[in-house]
Write an enzyme that holds these catalytic residues in place. Structure first.
Site, PDB file in Angstrom:
ATOM      1  N   ARG A  43      84.519   9.022  91.228  1.00  0.00           N
ATOM      2  CA  ARG A  43      83.462  10.040  91.891  1.00  0.00           C
ATOM      3  C   ARG A  43      84.085  11.191  91.120  1.00  0.00           C
ATOM      4  NH1 ARG A  43      82.573  11.854  97.979  1.00  0.00           N
ATOM      5  NH2 ARG A  43      84.706  12.630  97.652  1.00  0.00           N
ATOM      6  N   SER A 112      74.743   5.705 100.629  1.00  0.00           N
ATOM      7  CA  SER A 112      75.159   6.536 101.868  1.00  0.00           C
ATOM      8  C   SER A 112      74.322   7.023 102.989  1.00  0.00           C
ATOM      9  CB  SER A 112      75.525   7.849 101.114  1.00  0.00           C
ATOM     10  OG  SER A 112      77.104   7.868 100.257  1.00  0.00           O
ATOM     11  N   LYS A 142      85.973  19.397 100.139  1.00  0.00           N
ATOM     12  CA  LYS A 142      84.551  19.182 100.076  1.00  0.00           C
ATOM     13  C   LYS A 142      83.837  19.764 101.299  1.00  0.00           C
ATOM     14  CE  LYS A 142      80.864  15.577 100.084  1.00  0.00           C
ATOM     15  NZ  LYS A 142      80.637  14.068 100.019  1.00  0.00           N
TER      16      LYS A 142
END
Length: 220
Positions: A43, A112, A142
């Site tokens: 990612r 997700s 994040k």
């Protein structure tokens, strides 16, 4: 081995993050695999497509040699270009049906889900596994737009689907037992591994904790 059998063998799903680890994705992946990671997800939000392709290509070779599944986050084009084992898609990414048409039936597609309704929708669209969470508050920098959903989300979704559940969000050694007891089949870990001074040791400690939860290996 069929993809369903491979996914069924996942317990520790490691997501590389060079910003958190201070290491390249390649070095972080090697260290995590040495510690027992079952699958590596790449990612990266801050690279050009050319850079993503180069890194993903190297990760594909590294994971293939180690016989570890390799998943690319978000970028279907990159996953296809490097022959990754699969792609993981979010709510705002290309539709699952389109991804399946492009990748074919043998590649892994994960989705997700932040809420039960999203999990049900992803299941209907044909994902191979559900990335469910955040379960706990993320430990990384994040900023999630969704509040932690807790273990109830895992329990509710487990009752509604036979798909493998990969729990994500704030997961570390201290809460592994609760997550698996709630019904998760695997855990996705970022910060608890990527922030560690010794990624291999951190990975090994988490993997051993998971394996010790059920001596016979039955974690469901």
């Amino acid at each position: 081995m069929m993809k369903s059998e491979r996914i069924a063998g996942w317990r520790l799903y490691v997501i590389t993050d060079s910003d958190i680890s201070g290491k390249s994705h390649q070095d972080a992946a090697k260290a995590a695999m040495a510690g027992g990671a079952d699958v590596i997800q790449f990612r990266e939000k801050n690279c050009s497509s050319a850079e993503l392709y180069e890194i993903a290509g190297e990760l594909r070779e590294i994971t293939r040699k180690a016989d570890v599944d390799f998943i690319v986050n978000d970028r279907l084009d990159i996953a296809q270009a490097v022959d990754a084992d699969g792609v993981h898609l979010g709510q705002d990414d290309i539709p699952i049906s389109v991804a399946r048409e492009i990748l074919g039936p043998d590649k892994i597609i994960g989705g997700s889900a932040r809420y039960q309704g999203e999990a049900e929708q992803m299941a209907q669209e044909g994902v191979d596994y559900l990335g469910l969470g955040p379960v706990y508050e993320a430990r990384s920098t994040k900023h999630d737009t969704v509040a932690p959903q807790g273990l109830d989300l895992v329990r509710k979704v487990k009752q509604e689907t036979t798909l493998p559940i990969v729990a994500i969000g704030g997961i570390g050694p201290e809460n592994l037992s609760f997550i698996f007891e709630a019904g998760a089949d695997s855990v996705a870990v970022i910060s608890a591994i990527m922030k560690a001074d010794d990624i291999t040791k951190a990975t090994r400690d988490i993997k051993e904790t998971i394996e010790n939860l059920q001596p016979e290996g039955n974690l469901v």
